[in-house]
Design a protein around this motif. Structure first.
Motif, short mmCIF file in Angstrom:
data_model
loop_
_atom_site.label_atom_id
_atom_site.label_comp_id
_atom_site.label_asym_id
_atom_site.label_seq_id
_atom_site.Cartn_x
_atom_site.Cartn_y
_atom_site.Cartn_z
N ARG A 90 -64.90 -71.46 34.57
CA ARG A 90 -66.14 -70.82 35.02
C ARG A 90 -65.84 -69.61 35.91
NH1 ARG A 90 -70.81 -74.24 34.75
NH2 ARG A 90 -70.33 -76.38 34.13
N LEU A 91 -64.66 -69.59 36.52
CA LEU A 91 -64.30 -68.54 37.48
C LEU A 91 -63.88 -67.26 36.77
CD1 LEU A 91 -63.71 -67.89 40.54
CD2 LEU A 91 -61.32 -68.41 39.98
N ALA A 92 -64.50 -66.15 37.19
CA ALA A 92 -64.05 -64.83 36.75
C ALA A 92 -63.14 -64.20 37.80
CB ALA A 92 -65.25 -63.91 36.49
N ARG A 93 -63.54 -64.33 39.07
CA ARG A 93 -62.76 -63.74 40.16
C ARG A 93 -63.21 -64.36 41.48
NH1 ARG A 93 -59.44 -59.86 39.38
NH2 ARG A 93 -58.45 -58.82 41.16
N VAL A 94 -62.31 -64.38 42.43
CA VAL A 94 -62.66 -64.79 43.79
C VAL A 94 -62.41 -63.59 44.71
CG1 VAL A 94 -60.38 -65.85 44.15
CG2 VAL A 94 -62.27 -66.45 45.66
N VAL A 95 -63.36 -63.33 45.60
CA VAL A 95 -63.26 -62.20 46.52
C VAL A 95 -63.29 -62.74 47.95
CG1 VAL A 95 -64.26 -60.02 47.28
CG2 VAL A 95 -64.43 -60.68 44.86
N PHE A 96 -62.26 -62.43 48.70
CA PHE A 96 -62.16 -62.84 50.10
C PHE A 96 -62.54 -61.65 50.97
CE2 PHE A 96 -59.16 -65.50 47.74
CZ PHE A 96 -59.48 -66.78 48.20
N TYR A 180 -58.84 -59.13 47.92
CA TYR A 180 -58.98 -59.30 49.36
C TYR A 180 -59.54 -58.01 49.94
CZ TYR A 180 -58.26 -60.95 54.05
OH TYR A 180 -58.49 -61.38 55.34
N ILE A 181 -60.69 -58.12 50.60
CA ILE A 181 -61.31 -56.96 51.26
C ILE A 181 -60.91 -57.00 52.73
CG2 ILE A 181 -63.47 -55.84 51.89
CD1 ILE A 181 -64.73 -57.01 49.37
N ARG A 204 -55.61 -58.17 44.38
CA ARG A 204 -55.85 -56.75 44.68
C ARG A 204 -56.32 -56.60 46.14
NH1 ARG A 204 -57.69 -52.87 41.44
NH2 ARG A 204 -59.64 -52.74 42.60
N LEU A 205 -56.00 -55.48 46.76
CA LEU A 205 -56.45 -55.17 48.11
C LEU A 205 -57.45 -54.03 48.07
CD1 LEU A 205 -56.21 -55.44 51.24
CD2 LEU A 205 -54.40 -53.71 51.11
N VAL A 206 -58.58 -54.21 48.76
CA VAL A 206 -59.57 -53.14 48.95
C VAL A 206 -59.83 -53.04 50.45
CG1 VAL A 206 -61.90 -52.34 48.48
CG2 VAL A 206 -60.63 -53.56 46.71
N GLU A 207 -59.85 -51.83 50.97
CA GLU A 207 -60.07 -51.63 52.40
C GLU A 207 -61.46 -51.07 52.66
OE1 GLU A 207 -56.89 -49.07 53.59
OE2 GLU A 207 -55.42 -50.71 53.67
N MET A 208 -62.07 -51.52 53.76
CA MET A 208 -63.36 -50.98 54.21
C MET A 208 -63.20 -50.49 55.64
SD MET A 208 -66.28 -53.65 52.78
CE MET A 208 -67.61 -52.49 53.23
N GLY A 209 -63.77 -49.33 55.92
CA GLY A 209 -63.67 -48.75 57.25
C GLY A 209 -64.77 -49.26 58.17
N THR A 210 -64.82 -50.55 58.32
CA THR A 210 -65.85 -51.17 59.16
C THR A 210 -65.26 -52.43 59.78
OG1 THR A 210 -68.17 -51.85 59.25
CG2 THR A 210 -66.89 -52.56 57.32
N GLY A 211 -66.12 -53.19 60.50
CA GLY A 211 -65.67 -54.40 61.17
C GLY A 211 -65.83 -55.65 60.34
N LEU A 227 -69.32 -55.15 42.89
CA LEU A 227 -69.59 -54.79 41.49
C LEU A 227 -68.32 -54.29 40.81
CD1 LEU A 227 -73.05 -53.00 41.90
CD2 LEU A 227 -72.62 -55.22 40.82
N ASP A 228 -67.56 -53.45 41.52
CA ASP A 228 -66.31 -52.94 40.95
C ASP A 228 -65.32 -54.07 40.67
OD1 ASP A 228 -67.25 -50.35 41.11
OD2 ASP A 228 -66.10 -49.83 42.90
N GLU A 229 -65.24 -55.02 41.60
CA GLU A 229 -64.28 -56.11 41.43
C GLU A 229 -64.69 -57.07 40.33
OE1 GLU A 229 -61.25 -55.93 42.91
OE2 GLU A 229 -62.19 -54.00 43.35
N ALA A 230 -65.99 -57.25 40.15
CA ALA A 230 -66.47 -58.09 39.06
C ALA A 230 -66.10 -57.52 37.71
CB ALA A 230 -67.98 -58.28 39.17
N ALA A 231 -65.93 -56.21 37.65
CA ALA A 231 -65.60 -55.54 36.40
C ALA A 231 -64.10 -55.56 36.08
CB ALA A 231 -66.09 -54.09 36.45
N GLN A 232 -63.29 -56.08 36.99
CA GLN A 232 -61.84 -56.11 36.78
C GLN A 232 -61.47 -57.03 35.63
OE1 GLN A 232 -59.60 -54.09 38.26
NE2 GLN A 232 -61.39 -53.14 39.22
#
Length: 232
Positions: A90-96, A180-181, A204-211, A227-232
């Protein structure tokens, strides 16, 4: 179409995702923000071993969700990572999202950055619950005064039983398709455990310029990343 299951961190409920949900739904996806037992509108629900993991697995199975993107923020990365291990194909991706990740036999409490004794003392002094943060604790995380006030007003004490629950995994976490965000205002580098997982082929690593609370400080940007990560 993906099905996003959104799980916020300590003290928070499904309401924490209110500004992220519309963008995901407008893109045509199923979106299922989830409140864990013992929190928010589920404060009266008892919490024991693996309760929060089972909350997530039960939601996926109850709704018969497929192509699931499990999203775990902060503390909830621990139960989300375990649930991702259990829902099979059932899993497509997990995002932390700037989160802890599960390690077999370890808990949120046992790996607490200030040492388990300090967190244990805080729980013991508050009837076994982790008291929510106060407004000054949110300084430096890119939040407006109104955003901080909203988080503080909606937060509820977090059940300590879930924090002390040892993680159970049937396979290495690095085998899961994961993102991982990293929220840079909360630290410019991932933990050693996360860095090791990111060295693998499936993370994969994605960075956000916030807290640490991007669903409040940058909800549109967070939704775009999801949305971008769901499309991976």
């Amino acid at each position: 179409m993906s099905n996003f299951v959104l799980v916020a961190g300590a003290w928070l409920g499904s309401w924490a995702w209110d500004e992220v949900v519309p963008t995901l739904r407008e893109a045509g996806h199923g979106v299922h923000p989830l409140t864990l037992s013992g929190l928010a509108e589920k404060q009266a629900v008892p919490v024991g071993r693996q309760t929060h993991v089972q909350d997530i697995v039960d939601e996926v199975e109850r709704l018969d969700l497929r192509d699931v993107v499990l999203v775990g923020h902060s503390y909830s990365g621990i139960p989300v990572g375990q649930a991702a291990d259990r829902i099979g194909d059932r899993l497509a991706r997990v995002v932390f999202v700037d989160s802890d990740v599960p390690s077999p036999g370890e808990s949120f409490l046992s790996t607490w950055w200030e040492g388990p004794a300090k967190l244990e003392a805080a729980l013991a002094g508050n009837g076994g619950f982790w008291a929510p943060l106060a407004e000054p604790d949110y300084a430096g995380h890119g939040l407006t005064h109104d955003q901080v006030a909203r988080i503080v007003a909606g937060s509820t004490p977090h059940p300590g039983a879930s924090l002390a629950d040892p993680a159970v995994l049937s396979r290495p976490l690095g085998e899961l398709p994961a993102t991982y965000i990293l929220c840079l205002l909360d630290g410019a580098e991932p933990s050693d455990i996360v860095a090791g997982l990111l060295a693998g082929e499936r993370w994969r690593l994605v960075e956000m310029g916030t807290g640490h609370w991007p669903m409040f400080s940058q909800p549109d940007e967070l939704a775009r990343i999801l949305l971008d990560e769901a499309a991976q």
